[in-house]
Design a protein around this motif. Structure first.
Motif, mmCIF file in Angstrom:
data_model
loop_
_atom_site.group_PDB
_atom_site.id
_atom_site.type_symbol
_atom_site.label_atom_id
_atom_site.label_comp_id
_atom_site.label_asym_id
_atom_site.label_seq_id
_atom_site.Cartn_x
_atom_site.Cartn_y
_atom_site.Cartn_z
ATOM 1 N N THR A 192 0.676 12.102 -8.955
ATOM 2 C CA THR A 192 0.191 10.293 -9.673
ATOM 3 C C THR A 192 0.138 9.683 -8.835
ATOM 4 O OG1 THR A 192 1.195 11.290 -11.530
ATOM 5 C CG2 THR A 192 1.103 8.663 -11.400
ATOM 6 N N ALA A 193 1.226 9.447 -7.438
ATOM 7 C CA ALA A 193 1.351 8.133 -6.411
ATOM 8 C C ALA A 193 -0.094 8.207 -5.181
ATOM 9 C CB ALA A 193 2.391 8.200 -5.689
ATOM 10 N N LEU A 194 0.086 9.442 -5.351
ATOM 11 C CA LEU A 194 -1.532 9.634 -3.803
ATOM 12 C C LEU A 194 -2.278 8.985 -4.905
ATOM 13 C CD1 LEU A 194 -0.655 13.516 -3.077
ATOM 14 C CD2 LEU A 194 -0.389 11.108 -1.564
ATOM 15 N N GLU A 195 -3.039 9.292 -6.203
ATOM 16 C CA GLU A 195 -4.057 9.049 -6.898
ATOM 17 C C GLU A 195 -4.027 7.526 -7.513
ATOM 18 O OE1 GLU A 195 -6.009 9.529 -11.478
ATOM 19 O OE2 GLU A 195 -4.594 10.324 -10.979
ATOM 20 N N LEU A 196 -3.011 6.948 -7.536
ATOM 21 C CA LEU A 196 -2.743 5.129 -7.580
ATOM 22 C C LEU A 196 -3.376 4.908 -6.207
ATOM 23 C CD1 LEU A 196 -0.013 5.251 -10.030
ATOM 24 C CD2 LEU A 196 -1.819 4.908 -10.340
ATOM 25 N N TYR A 197 -2.421 5.571 -5.263
ATOM 26 C CA TYR A 197 -3.147 4.896 -3.765
ATOM 27 C C TYR A 197 -4.143 4.749 -3.351
ATOM 28 C CZ TYR A 197 -2.326 4.043 1.708
ATOM 29 O OH TYR A 197 -1.991 3.425 2.155
ATOM 30 N N TYR A 198 -5.249 5.860 -3.960
ATOM 31 C CA TYR A 198 -5.991 5.735 -3.544
ATOM 32 C C TYR A 198 -7.084 5.050 -4.640
ATOM 33 C CZ TYR A 198 -11.415 8.069 -3.109
ATOM 34 O OH TYR A 198 -12.368 8.593 -3.636
ATOM 35 N N ARG A 199 -6.852 4.924 -6.289
ATOM 36 C CA ARG A 199 -7.622 4.376 -6.284
ATOM 37 C C ARG A 199 -7.163 2.540 -6.463
ATOM 38 N NH1 ARG A 199 -10.939 8.083 -8.232
ATOM 39 N NH2 ARG A 199 -9.694 9.590 -9.267
ATOM 40 N N PRO A 224 1.492 -0.598 3.165
ATOM 41 C CA PRO A 224 0.549 -1.231 4.264
ATOM 42 C C PRO A 224 -0.423 -2.384 4.004
ATOM 43 C CG PRO A 224 0.140 0.602 4.474
ATOM 44 C CD PRO A 224 0.364 0.654 3.874
ATOM 45 N N ARG A 225 -1.114 -1.761 2.949
ATOM 46 C CA ARG A 225 -2.262 -2.898 2.981
ATOM 47 C C ARG A 225 -2.836 -3.673 1.975
ATOM 48 N NH1 ARG A 225 -5.326 2.087 0.149
ATOM 49 N NH2 ARG A 225 -3.705 1.587 -0.964
ATOM 50 N N VAL A 226 -1.311 -3.784 2.010
ATOM 51 C CA VAL A 226 -1.636 -5.273 0.667
ATOM 52 C C VAL A 226 -0.267 -6.082 1.779
ATOM 53 C CG1 VAL A 226 -2.539 -4.073 -1.416
ATOM 54 C CG2 VAL A 226 -0.288 -3.852 -1.073
ATOM 55 N N PRO A 227 -0.648 -7.547 1.661
ATOM 56 C CA PRO A 227 0.717 -8.157 1.550
ATOM 57 C C PRO A 227 2.050 -8.363 0.248
ATOM 58 C CG PRO A 227 -0.987 -9.395 0.779
ATOM 59 C CD PRO A 227 -1.757 -8.237 0.661
ATOM 60 N N ASP A 228 1.529 -8.028 -0.070
ATOM 61 C CA ASP A 228 2.517 -7.899 -1.189
ATOM 62 C C ASP A 228 3.204 -6.606 -1.213
ATOM 63 O OD1 ASP A 228 2.256 -10.633 -1.835
ATOM 64 O OD2 ASP A 228 0.838 -9.976 -3.863
ATOM 65 N N THR A 229 5.064 -6.456 -1.725
ATOM 66 C CA THR A 229 5.575 -4.568 -1.780
ATOM 67 C C THR A 229 4.541 -4.100 -3.333
ATOM 68 O OG1 THR A 229 7.600 -6.354 -1.153
ATOM 69 C CG2 THR A 229 7.463 -3.888 -2.772
ATOM 70 N N GLN A 230 3.849 -2.962 -2.905
ATOM 71 C CA GLN A 230 3.088 -2.937 -3.495
ATOM 72 C C GLN A 230 3.465 -1.001 -3.521
ATOM 73 O OE1 GLN A 230 0.631 -3.061 -6.113
ATOM 74 N NE2 GLN A 230 1.422 -0.596 -7.098
ATOM 75 N N ARG A 231 4.723 -1.029 -4.874
ATOM 76 C CA ARG A 231 5.067 0.664 -4.407
ATOM 77 C C ARG A 231 4.121 1.581 -5.923
ATOM 78 N NH1 ARG A 231 9.844 -0.027 -1.634
ATOM 79 N NH2 ARG A 231 10.489 -2.246 -1.762
ATOM 80 N N TYR A 232 3.848 2.656 -4.929
ATOM 81 C CA TYR A 232 3.630 4.323 -5.556
ATOM 82 C C TYR A 232 4.519 5.405 -5.914
ATOM 83 C CZ TYR A 232 -0.817 1.972 -4.266
ATOM 84 O OH TYR A 232 -1.189 0.439 -4.440
ATOM 85 N N LEU A 233 5.793 5.441 -5.208
ATOM 86 C CA LEU A 233 7.150 5.994 -5.111
ATOM 87 C C LEU A 233 8.241 4.927 -5.547
ATOM 88 C CD1 LEU A 233 6.336 9.131 -3.764
ATOM 89 C CD2 LEU A 233 7.098 9.424 -5.628
ATOM 90 N N ARG A 234 9.140 5.959 -5.961
ATOM 91 C CA ARG A 234 10.741 4.809 -5.726
ATOM 92 C C ARG A 234 11.444 5.105 -4.287
ATOM 93 N NH1 ARG A 234 14.068 4.039 -11.365
ATOM 94 N NH2 ARG A 234 11.683 2.868 -12.161
ATOM 95 N N ARG A 235 10.841 6.560 -4.393
ATOM 96 C CA ARG A 235 11.116 7.045 -2.663
ATOM 97 C C ARG A 235 10.872 8.301 -2.434
ATOM 98 N NH1 ARG A 235 15.549 11.986 -3.923
ATOM 99 N NH2 ARG A 235 15.886 11.652 -6.282
#
Length: 167
Positions: free
Chosen positions: A53-60, A79-90
């Motif tokens: 799910t995290a890989l798909e969200l990152y891609y999309r 690292p592509r966005v200035p704000d904090t964008q997380r796809y996994l907690r850890r």
């Protein structure tokens, strides 16, 4: 003389009881081992699907062109966005091997499109997977359980950092 014969029977009786207890404890140990393995399998399915799910969200959510993460830590803070964008907690460790290292399946752009366990052990679960995991049916080892989104673009030929034979 009668007392001496009875002592021999008591000794044999105790030996039989000890042997029966040893057999029962060995069976119990195997049972608990199977339960532990089944729990680790369930955890692998959960963690693997979290990565998928995290890989798909990152891609999309790629700004501009769709891209895969180059390293798994990119899923923790994009690292592509200035704000904090997380796809996994850890970054989850592999529940089967207990290590933080995962097998990585690379896409055509060199990004990570899937993860899999590095374990070569045979899974207990062979059938009855969810729709997202139906490709795992009949797998002979955990490393065959590749958590990727099949709807994403084609993959790079096997052998990059992935395991030979992985699609």
């Amino acid at each position: 003389m009668v007392e001496r014969q009875q002592q021999g029977f008591t000794y044999i009786g105790i030996l039989i009881v000890v042997a029966m207890m040893g057999t029962a404890l060995a069976g119990l140990g195997q049972y608990w081992g199977q339960i532990g393995k089944r729990e680790r399998e369930q955890e692998l399915l959960f963690v693997g699907n979290q990565f998928r799910t995290a890989l798909e969200l990152y891609y999309r959510h790629s700004p501009g062109t769709d891209r895969y993460p180059q390293v798994l830590t990119d899923l923790l803070k994009d690292p592509r966005v200035p704000d904090t964008q997380r796809y996994l907690r850890r970054l989850y460790p592999d529940p089967i091997t207990g290590k933080a290292e995962w097998g990585l399946l690379k896409g055509t752009d060199g990004g990570i499109v899937g993860v899999y366990s590095l374990s070569e052990h045979e899974p207990l679960k062979k059938h009855g997977f969810t729709l997202a995991n139906r490709s795992f049916e009949g797998s002979e080892k955990y490393s065959d359980w590749v958590f990727k989104n099949p709807a994403l673009p084609p993959l790079q030929p096997a052998g990059q950092t992935g395991q030979p034979g992985h699609p």
